[in-house]
Design an enzyme around this catalytic site. Structure first.
Site, PDB file in Angstrom:
ATOM      1  N   LEU A 102     -36.678 -12.754  18.200  1.00 28.44           N
ATOM      2  CA  LEU A 102     -36.050 -12.743  16.885  1.00 28.44           C
ATOM      3  C   LEU A 102     -34.846 -11.819  17.005  1.00 28.44           C
ATOM      4  O   LEU A 102     -34.940 -10.751  17.625  1.00 28.44           O
ATOM      5  CB  LEU A 102     -37.003 -12.224  15.804  1.00 28.44           C
ATOM      6  N   ASP A 103     -33.722 -12.206  16.416  1.00 24.99           N
ATOM      7  CA  ASP A 103     -32.517 -11.396  16.521  1.00 24.99           C
ATOM      8  C   ASP A 103     -32.742  -9.992  15.953  1.00 24.99           C
ATOM      9  O   ASP A 103     -33.623  -9.771  15.120  1.00 24.99           O
ATOM     10  CB  ASP A 103     -31.361 -12.060  15.765  1.00 24.99           C
ATOM     11  N   TYR A 104     -31.890  -9.081  16.388  1.00 21.89           N
ATOM     12  CA  TYR A 104     -31.947  -7.682  15.968  1.00 21.89           C
ATOM     13  C   TYR A 104     -31.978  -7.557  14.446  1.00 21.89           C
ATOM     14  O   TYR A 104     -32.734  -6.745  13.893  1.00 21.89           O
ATOM     15  CB  TYR A 104     -30.729  -6.956  16.545  1.00 21.89           C
TER      16      TYR A 104
END
Length: 236
Positions: A102-104
Site C-alpha cells: 500500500l502506498d505511503y
C-alpha cells in the site's frame, strides 16, 4: 528439492519475489557458498542456508494477520530511507512480512503472513484476487468517466483489466468512489483516476477477496479467523 526463494519465504524472510531480489544482492549462502542464481534448488533437509550471515529455518506454523495501515508508513520490512514501516505496528514473536503493498499515503487493509505460497497467490494477477478501494477525489465524476474506468484505461502503455466503479457520495467539492480491481500495478488506483483527469486526495483499501477490514481501528491489527484462513486456502 525446493527452490531457494520458496525456502526463504517459508522461513519468513520475505515474499518469494523479494527473496529473489535478496538472492541477486549476494546476501544468501548455501552451505557457505555464495548463491546469486535465481531458480537455484536446495535440499531442505540437508542444506544450510544463511541470509546476511544468519541461518534460517522454516517456521513450524503459518501466521496470518491483518493490519489497518495508517498513512505515513511504508509496506516493507526495512526502509533504506529510515521511514516508518508497518512492522513497527506489529508486536508478535513470529516473523511475518507484508502481502503486496500500500502506498505511503494510502491506508486500509494490509495482510501480513509468513506463508510464501499464500503471498504468491494473493499478489499474482493470474489468481485475480479482487481489491476494493474507497477513493476521495477532487471535483465531480460523471457516469461516462466511471464507465471509462470500468472498461479499463491505459497506464504506462498497457490497458488495465476491467474494473468495478461506483459513485458513493458527492459534495460540492469532492466525490467518494468505490473502485474494485484485481491487478496490483504500482500506484494503479491513483493513475487510473489521473487518466480521466481526477486527483485522489484520500485512498483506503477495504477488502481483499473475501477478507474485509470491517471496524478494525487505524493502526491496529488482529489475527485472521478460521473462516478467513479457509478462504485464503481455497484460492486456486
Amino acid at each position: 528439492m525446493i527452490r531457494l526463494n520458496k525456502y526463504m519465504a517459508d522461513c519468513g524472510v520475505d515474499s518469494r519475489r523479494n527473496c529473489d531480489k535478496i538472492i541477486t544482492e549476494n546476501r544468501v549462502r548455501v552451505n557457505r557458498k555464495l548463491i546469486n542464481e535465481l531458480g537455484f534448488m536446495i535440499n531442505e533437509d540437508n542444506d544450510t542456508v544463511t541470509v546476511d550471515g544468519k541461518k534460517i529455518t522454516p517456521k513450524n506454523k503459518n501466521v496470518y494477520l491483518m493490519l489497518h495501515k495508517p498513512k505515513g508508513y511504508v509496506t516493507t520490512v526495512k526502509d533504506d530511507k529510515d521511514r516508518k514501516t508497518v512492522m513497527e505496528l506489529i508486536d508478535i514473536k513470529s516473523r511475518v512480512y507484508p502481502v503486496g503493498r500500500l502506498d505511503y499515503d494510502t491506508e486500509g487493509l494490509l495482510l501480513l503472513t509468513n506463508d510464501g505460497d499464500m503471498t504468491y497467490k494473493l499478489t499474482h494477477p493470474k489468481y485475480e484476487v479482487t481489491k476494493k478501494y474507497i477513493a476521495r477525489i477532487e471535483g465531480e465524476i460523471s457516469e461516462s468517466e466511471l464507465t471509462t474506468l470500468r472498461n479499463g484505461v491505459i497506464i504506462d502503455g498497457k490497458k488495465t483489466a476491467p474494473a468495478k466503479a461506483k459513485l458513493l457520495e458527492k459534495t460540492d467539492k469532492e466525490c467518494r468512489v468505490e473502485l474494485t480491481i484485481h491487478e496490483g500495478k504500482n500506484h494503479q488506483v491513483k493513475k487510473m483516476f489521473e487518466t480521466i483527469g481526477k486527483t485522489v486526495v484520500f485512498l483506503k483499501r477495504t477488502e481483499m477477496g473475501d477478507i474485509r477490514l470491517g471496524g478494525l481501528a487505524r493502526g491496529q491489527w488482529r489475527y485472521l479467523n478460521d473462516k478467513e484462513i479457509d478462504y485464503l486456502k481455497s484460492i486456486k
